[in-house]
Design a protein around this motif. Sequence first.
Motif, short mmCIF file in Angstrom:
data_model
loop_
_atom_site.label_atom_id
_atom_site.label_comp_id
_atom_site.label_asym_id
_atom_site.label_seq_id
_atom_site.Cartn_x
_atom_site.Cartn_y
_atom_site.Cartn_z
N PRO A 283 0.84 -1.21 0.00
CA PRO A 283 0.00 0.00 0.00
C PRO A 283 0.86 1.24 0.00
O PRO A 283 1.93 1.27 0.59
N SER A 284 0.38 2.25 -0.70
CA SER A 284 1.16 3.48 -0.78
C SER A 284 1.03 4.31 0.49
O SER A 284 1.82 5.20 0.72
N GLN A 285 0.01 4.01 1.32
CA GLN A 285 -0.16 4.72 2.57
C GLN A 285 -0.36 3.69 3.68
O GLN A 285 -0.64 2.54 3.41
N GLU A 286 -0.24 4.15 4.90
CA GLU A 286 -0.51 3.26 6.03
C GLU A 286 -2.00 2.98 6.13
O GLU A 286 -2.82 3.78 5.68
#
Length: 105
Positions: free
Chosen positions: A6-9
């Motif tokens: 994933p590009s973000q948490e």
Amino acid sequence: MESKAPSQELIDMETLERVAPIIRNAAHPTRLRILDFLRLAGQPCTVTQITEAAGVGQALVSQQLRILKDQGILLSRREGNYMLYDIADRSVLLLLDCIREHQIR
């Protein structure tokens, strides 16, 4: 199978638990119609105006307004003989953006 990072948490569970009831209560066709109308109106509206826009009876609209208000999605204030409703939590409008995106497809 290759997994994609994933590009973000991930969103924390506390936030998801706080927001889930708001989404659940907003996710009803009449309530979404009310929110869409209030957004397009751009100003607080009366129950009569909301009822005309929703295309359902006033009793049903009043019930939906109460649910949205209880969840903090809407706010109301009395002005003379009229109760005016407006959007209190504008983040819920992102649901409408998502719906519009699906409408275009």
